[in-house]
Design a protein around this motif. Structure first.
Motif, PDB file in Angstrom:
ATOM      1  N   GLY A  47       0.816  -1.209   0.000  1.00  0.00           N
ATOM      2  CA  GLY A  47       0.000   0.000   0.000  1.00  0.00           C
ATOM      3  C   GLY A  47       0.848   1.257   0.000  1.00  0.00           C
ATOM      4  N   ALA A  60      -5.048   5.956   2.438  1.00  0.00           N
ATOM      5  CA  ALA A  60      -5.934   5.336   1.449  1.00  0.00           C
ATOM      6  C   ALA A  60      -5.263   4.140   0.782  1.00  0.00           C
ATOM      7  CB  ALA A  60      -6.343   6.363   0.399  1.00  0.00           C
ATOM      8  N   VAL A  64      -6.678   0.293   1.170  1.00  0.00           N
ATOM      9  CA  VAL A  64      -7.147  -0.473   0.006  1.00  0.00           C
ATOM     10  C   VAL A  64      -6.407  -1.802  -0.113  1.00  0.00           C
ATOM     11  CG1 VAL A  64      -7.186  -0.516  -2.513  1.00  0.00           C
ATOM     12  CG2 VAL A  64      -7.976   1.514  -1.291  1.00  0.00           C
ATOM     13  N   LEU A  68      -7.785  -5.634   0.256  1.00  0.00           N
ATOM     14  CA  LEU A  68      -7.610  -6.607  -0.834  1.00  0.00           C
ATOM     15  C   LEU A  68      -6.947  -7.882  -0.328  1.00  0.00           C
ATOM     16  CD1 LEU A  68      -6.491  -4.374  -3.857  1.00  0.00           C
ATOM     17  CD2 LEU A  68      -8.623  -5.674  -3.635  1.00  0.00           C
TER      18      LEU A  68
END
Length: 276
Positions: A47, A60, A64, A68
């Motif tokens: 990330g 963010a 994310v 995932l």
């Protein structure tokens, strides 16, 4: 202003992460999801690389990729792989790919040690806003779904009979875990996030009689470890993230010993009840 003092910002960041990690850590311990938390945390480096490449928010990008990772693990579980094997492969692969990806990023100065072990002393006002925003989200989710999460954790059949969907509650835990990983990255780094989730909850367990008391005591232990670890690191010039986790481990040893002594005293009973 009071927030101009870097130690005050570091203390507030430590308290925020501790309050977010403590109740969630209880569910990680109850559900035996330690490896799952470790895999999600290790994916945070991917990330970081994604955020730097796309010039987006670090929070963010980590959020994310952590989500995932959790989704991939959930989808692959039960498809020919033992869960511990799958989590071990995914955790270390994500960390390795993340480190390789970061090494290809040119034109950006990257302090890998800060991402791996945290850099709480460099927390700024914007970081504080993100940390406490994430803390408020996690605490809100835990408070809103507490009884449902407990029911789903206790027994899946009981949850179904009570109208609770265990899969939905698991996804709520997964979302909360991803948020905690994202906000804790700056404080303890990806290699120690799982420890901050597990150790305070494990330390609270021997002295707790109810799930609520365990969550509250875990929060108190986590906050104590964060503040005392920050102070100890300042006094002895040691790495702050590892020092916080070390203090949490000391508290775990103390509460484990206290729990052992309490059980022995309870089994022995009052002196008047013992035979001559």
């Amino acid at each position: 202003m009071i927030l101009d003092d870097f130690l005050v910002r570091a203390a507030l960041a430590g308290i925020g992460v501790a309050l977010a990690a403590a109740p969630l850590g209880c569910f990680v311990v109850w559900r035996r999801m330690a490896f799952f938390g470790d895999a999600t945390a290790h994916a945070a480096i991917l990330g970081v690389a994604l955020s730097l490449v796309l010039s987006t928010s670090l929070f963010a990008g980590v959020l994310v990729v952590s989500l995932l990772m959790a989704m991939i693990v959930s989808l692959l579980s039960g498809k020919g792989f033992a869960m511990d094997t799958l989590l071990g492969v995914m955790a270390h692969s994500a960390l390795a790919f993340g480190l390789v990806a970061v090494s290809f990023i040119s034109g950006v100065r990257i302090d890998l040690m800060a991402y791996l072990f945290g850099d709480i002393l460099a927390v700024g006002k914007a970081d504080l806003a993100v940390i406490w925003g994430g803390t408020a989200l996690v605490m809100g989710l835990m408070g809103w779904r507490w009884s449902r999460l407990l029911t789903a954790t206790l027994n899946a059949d009981l949850a179904h009979a009570s109208g609770v969907d265990p899969r939905r509650e698991r996804w709520i835990l997964t979302l909360s875990l991803a948020v905690v990983v994202a906000v804790a990255l700056k404080v303890v780094g990806v290699l120690l996030i799982a420890a901050l989730l597990i150790i305070p909850a494990a330390a609270a367990r021997p002295l707790s009689r109810t799930p609520e008391s365990m969550a509250l005591l875990a929060a108190m232990i986590a906050v104590t470890a964060a503040l005392s670890g920050l102070q100890t690191a300042y006094w002895f010039d040691t790495p702050t993230g590892p020092t916080i986790v070390s203090l949490a481990a000391v508290l775990f040893a103390v509460t484990s010993l206290a729990g052992h002594v309490r059980r022995k005293v309870s089994r022995a009973g009052p002196a008047s009840d013992r035979p001559p």
